[in-house]
Design a protein around this motif. Structure first.
Motif, short mmCIF file in Angstrom:
data_model
loop_
_atom_site.label_atom_id
_atom_site.label_comp_id
_atom_site.label_asym_id
_atom_site.label_seq_id
_atom_site.Cartn_x
_atom_site.Cartn_y
_atom_site.Cartn_z
N LEU A 348 0.79 -0.93 0.13
CA LEU A 348 -0.03 0.05 -0.11
C LEU A 348 0.93 1.31 0.05
CD1 LEU A 348 -2.96 -1.06 2.64
CD2 LEU A 348 -2.95 -1.24 0.07
N VAL A 349 1.92 1.17 0.78
CA VAL A 349 2.96 2.43 0.66
C VAL A 349 3.49 2.54 -0.60
CG1 VAL A 349 5.12 3.21 1.73
CG2 VAL A 349 3.39 2.13 2.80
N MET A 350 3.85 1.44 -1.16
CA MET A 350 4.27 1.62 -2.50
C MET A 350 3.62 2.44 -3.66
SD MET A 350 7.65 0.72 -2.48
CE MET A 350 8.14 0.32 -4.35
N GLU A 351 2.37 1.88 -3.50
CA GLU A 351 1.18 2.09 -4.53
C GLU A 351 0.64 3.74 -4.11
OE1 GLU A 351 -1.30 -1.03 -4.91
OE2 GLU A 351 0.33 -2.40 -5.85
N GLY A 352 0.37 3.90 -2.93
CA GLY A 352 -0.65 5.06 -2.31
C GLY A 352 0.08 6.11 -1.77
N PHE A 353 1.25 6.32 -1.59
CA PHE A 353 1.97 7.45 -0.73
C PHE A 353 3.06 8.11 -1.52
CE2 PHE A 353 0.06 4.94 2.65
CZ PHE A 353 -0.39 5.98 3.33
N GLN A 354 2.88 9.30 -1.60
CA GLN A 354 4.03 10.05 -2.54
C GLN A 354 5.31 10.10 -1.60
OE1 GLN A 354 2.21 13.93 -3.08
NE2 GLN A 354 0.99 13.29 -4.80
N THR A 355 6.40 10.59 -2.45
CA THR A 355 7.70 10.46 -1.61
C THR A 355 8.31 11.66 -1.33
OG1 THR A 355 8.81 10.41 -3.75
CG2 THR A 355 7.93 8.04 -3.09
N HIS A 356 7.56 12.86 -1.31
CA HIS A 356 8.32 14.20 -1.00
C HIS A 356 8.29 14.47 0.46
CE1 HIS A 356 3.99 15.16 -1.40
NE2 HIS A 356 4.18 15.99 -0.59
N TYR A 357 7.73 13.21 1.45
CA TYR A 357 7.86 13.56 2.96
C TYR A 357 8.46 12.28 3.57
CZ TYR A 357 3.29 11.46 2.04
OH TYR A 357 2.25 10.62 1.77
N ASP A 358 9.04 12.39 4.78
CA ASP A 358 9.18 11.30 5.57
C ASP A 358 7.92 10.74 5.80
OD1 ASP A 358 11.58 12.06 5.43
OD2 ASP A 358 11.90 13.10 7.43
N LEU A 359 8.03 9.28 5.71
CA LEU A 359 6.85 8.40 6.40
C LEU A 359 7.15 7.41 7.28
CD1 LEU A 359 3.83 7.51 5.74
CD2 LEU A 359 4.92 5.82 4.16
N GLU A 360 6.48 7.18 8.34
CA GLU A 360 6.52 6.17 9.36
C GLU A 360 5.33 5.50 9.75
OE1 GLU A 360 7.41 6.31 14.16
OE2 GLU A 360 8.86 7.43 12.87
N ILE A 361 5.34 4.27 9.81
CA ILE A 361 4.25 3.68 10.01
C ILE A 361 4.48 2.53 11.21
CG2 ILE A 361 2.39 1.89 9.26
CD1 ILE A 361 2.64 2.98 6.46
N ASN A 362 3.79 2.63 12.19
CA ASN A 362 4.01 1.45 13.36
C ASN A 362 2.73 0.69 13.69
OD1 ASN A 362 6.30 2.96 14.76
ND2 ASN A 362 5.07 4.75 14.50
N ILE A 363 3.05 -0.61 13.38
CA ILE A 363 2.00 -1.51 13.47
C ILE A 363 2.05 -2.25 14.67
CG2 ILE A 363 1.20 -3.83 12.62
CD1 ILE A 363 2.30 -3.07 9.80
N THR A 364 1.17 -2.02 15.58
CA THR A 364 1.16 -2.38 17.04
C THR A 364 0.26 -3.40 17.35
OG1 THR A 364 -0.40 -0.84 17.63
CG2 THR A 364 2.01 -0.47 17.69
N SER A 365 0.44 -4.24 18.32
CA SER A 365 -0.69 -5.51 19.04
C SER A 365 -0.59 -5.29 20.53
CB SER A 365 -0.38 -6.64 18.36
OG SER A 365 -1.25 -7.75 18.68
#
Length: 388
Positions: A348-365
Motif C-alpha cells: 500500500l505504501v509503494m502504491e499509495g503514498f507520495q515520496t516528498h515527505y518522511d513516512l513512518e508506519i507503526n504496526i502494534t498489537s
C-alpha cells in the motif's frame, strides 16, 4: 596440511586488510567553570544523520534536569520542545561545526524562581504576572483575578552548542533557549478544589512571550559564568497544546541575538504545526492528506475487517507536509499473520503514498510494537523491520 594452513593464514590476512577500520574518536580539552578550568572530553567521529549533532562524551546532564516534567503537562509537548529546539538551532549552529550539550548555566533553583509569579521584594523575580492580595475574596472574585493574570510561562529550556578550536579545545559557541507558553491556563481557586480553564489567544501569548524572552535574555547575560563571554543566543517561543491533546504544540517565533548584545531585535515567524488525522481540522485544512489516509484505512479494513482504526499525525512547515506518522493497532494471532499484514501494508505504501515527505508506519498489537515501515523523503522504497 602445511599448505592448507598457509592458505588459511593468507585468507585471514586478506580479510583483515579488507575489514572496516574503526577509527578512534577525537579526544579534546573542554573548557569548564571548575577550579581547573579544563577537562578532557571525547567527540564521536560519526553522526547518526546529517541533521543530528554529535554529543560530547562524558555526557553532561542539564543543570535543570527534570524541571520540564513538572512544568509541562503533555508528554508530547516535552518531546517536541526538546527535539524542535535542536531542529531550529540548525539554522544558527551548523551540526558540522558545533556539538550539542544539555544546558549548563540556568540551574534548577534559578529556573524555578523564574517560572513563578512576580512578588515584590523577592531576590529572583518570577516572570509570570503578579496577582494582588486575595485574602477574603470569594470564588468568583478569585476566578476573575486568575483570568486577568494567567500564568503564561511554563518552562525555559536551555541547550548549549560547542565549537572546537585549532588547539583541540572545545568551548561554548552558542546557546539556544526555548520558552514554553500556555495556550490554555488551568488553575484552582483553592487547594483540592475544581480546576478552571482559560484560553489564551495566540496574539496575547506572543505579546507576553516576547516580554518574557527579553527578560530571560537579560538575566542569562548576567549569569556569572556567561558575563564575560560574547556568546550568541537563539530564543524560540513554543506554544503548548492542551493537556489532553493527541498532537504536540509548535514553535511560533524565533530570534537570534549576537554575542555583544542584550537586546532582542526582529522576530521571525515560524509557521509549523502538527495535525491529527482523522479530524475535522485535518479534513478542512489538508484535504489531500485526509483523503489519502481515508483510502489507506479502507484498504486496511479489507485485510482486517475488525481492526480499530488508523491514526495519522502530519507535521507541516509552511503548510507543506514534512513527515507523516501512522499508527495501526491490530490484534494478531501469530508471527506469520504479522509478516503477512506488514507485507500488505508495504505494498500500500509503494502504491499509495507520495515520496516528498518522511513516512513512518507503526504496526502494534496489545500496545506492543510488532513491525515498523519507514521511508525518508525522496526514497523510492521503504525500510521494513519486523520485531521478534
Amino acid at each position: 596440511m602445511k599448505i592448507k594452513s598457509l592458505l588459511l593464514l593468507c585468507m585471514l590476512l586478506i580479510m583483515t586488510s579488507c575489514a572496516p577500520s574503526f577509527n578512534q574518536p577525537d579526544e579534546v580539552v573542554e573548557e569548564t567553570q571548575d577550579e581547573t578550568g579544563q577537562e578532557t572530553a571525547i567527540i564521536p567521529k560519526y553522526k547518526i544523520a546529517d541533521e543530528n549533532y554529535r554529543v560530547l562524551l562524558d555526557y553532561k546532564l542539564s543543570q535543570s534536569r527534570g524541571v520540564i516534567v513538572n512544568q509541562v503537562a503533555n508528554r508530547l509537548d516535552i518531546d517536541e520542545m526538546e527535539e524542535g529546539l535542536r531542529r531550529h538551532s540548525i539554522s544558527y549552529y551548523d551540526p558540522d561545526n558545533y556539538f550539542f550539550q544539555e544546558g549548563q548555566y540556568i540551574t534548577e533553583d534559578v529556573l524555578y524562581s523564574w517560572l513563578g509569579r512576580y512578588e515584590e521584594g523577592e531576590s529572583e523575580q518570577g516572570l509570570n504576572p503578579e496577582v494582588p492580595d486575595t485574602e477574603g475574596l470569594d470564588t468568583e472574585e478569585l476566578k476573575k483575578i486568575e483570568e486577568d493574570n494567567p500564568k503564561y510561562l511554563s518552562h525555559i529550556l536551555e541547550q548549549d552548542y560547542l565549537t572546537k578550536t585549532d588547539d583541540d579545545v572545545v568551548q561554548l559557541g552558542g546557546i539556544s533557549i526555548g520558552i514554553a507558553l500556555k495556550s490554555v491556563y488551568r488553575y484552582q481557586t483553592e487547594i483540592g478544589g475544581p480546576y478552571y480553564y482559560e484560553d489564551i489567544s495566540m496574539s496575547e501569548m506572543l505579546v507576553e512571550g516576547k516580554k518574557i524572552a527579553q527578560e530571560v535574555l537579560t538575566r542569562t547575560r548576567q549569569i556569572e559564568e556567561l558575563a564575560d563571554q560574547n556568546v550568541p543566543i537563539m530564543i524560540a517561543l513554543y506554544r503548548e497544546e492542551a493537556q489532553d491533546s493527541l498532537v504536540p504544540g509548535r514553535f511560533v517565533a524565533r530570534t537570534s541575538v549576537s554575542g555583544d548584545s542584550s537586546s532582542i531585535g526582529e522576530w521571525q515567524t515560524v509557521n509549523e504545526e502538527y495535525v491529527l488525522f482523522p479530524s475535522s481540522n485535518g479534513k478542512n485544512k489538508y484535504p489531500d492528506t485526509w483523503a489519502n489516509l481515508d483510502d489507506f484505512e479502507s484498504d486496511v479494513s479489507e485485510y482486517f475487517p475488525n481492526y480499530v482504526s488508523v491514526i495519522g499525525k502530519g507535521f507541516y512547515i509552511d503548510e507543506q507536509l514534512q513527515k507523516l506518522t501512522i499508527e495501526i493497532p491490530i490484534s494478531f494471532n501469530g508471527k506469520a499473520e504479522i509478516i503477512g499484514f506488514t507485507q500488505y501494508v508495504y505494498g500500500l505504501v509503494m502504491e499509495g503514498f507520495q515520496t516528498h515527505y518522511d513516512l513512518e508506519i507503526n504496526i502494534t498489537s496489545s500496545g506492543e510494537q510488532e513491525s515498523l515501515i519507514t521511508r525518508k523523503s525522496g526514497d523510492d522504497e521503504p525500510y521494513v523491520h519486523v520485531y521478534h
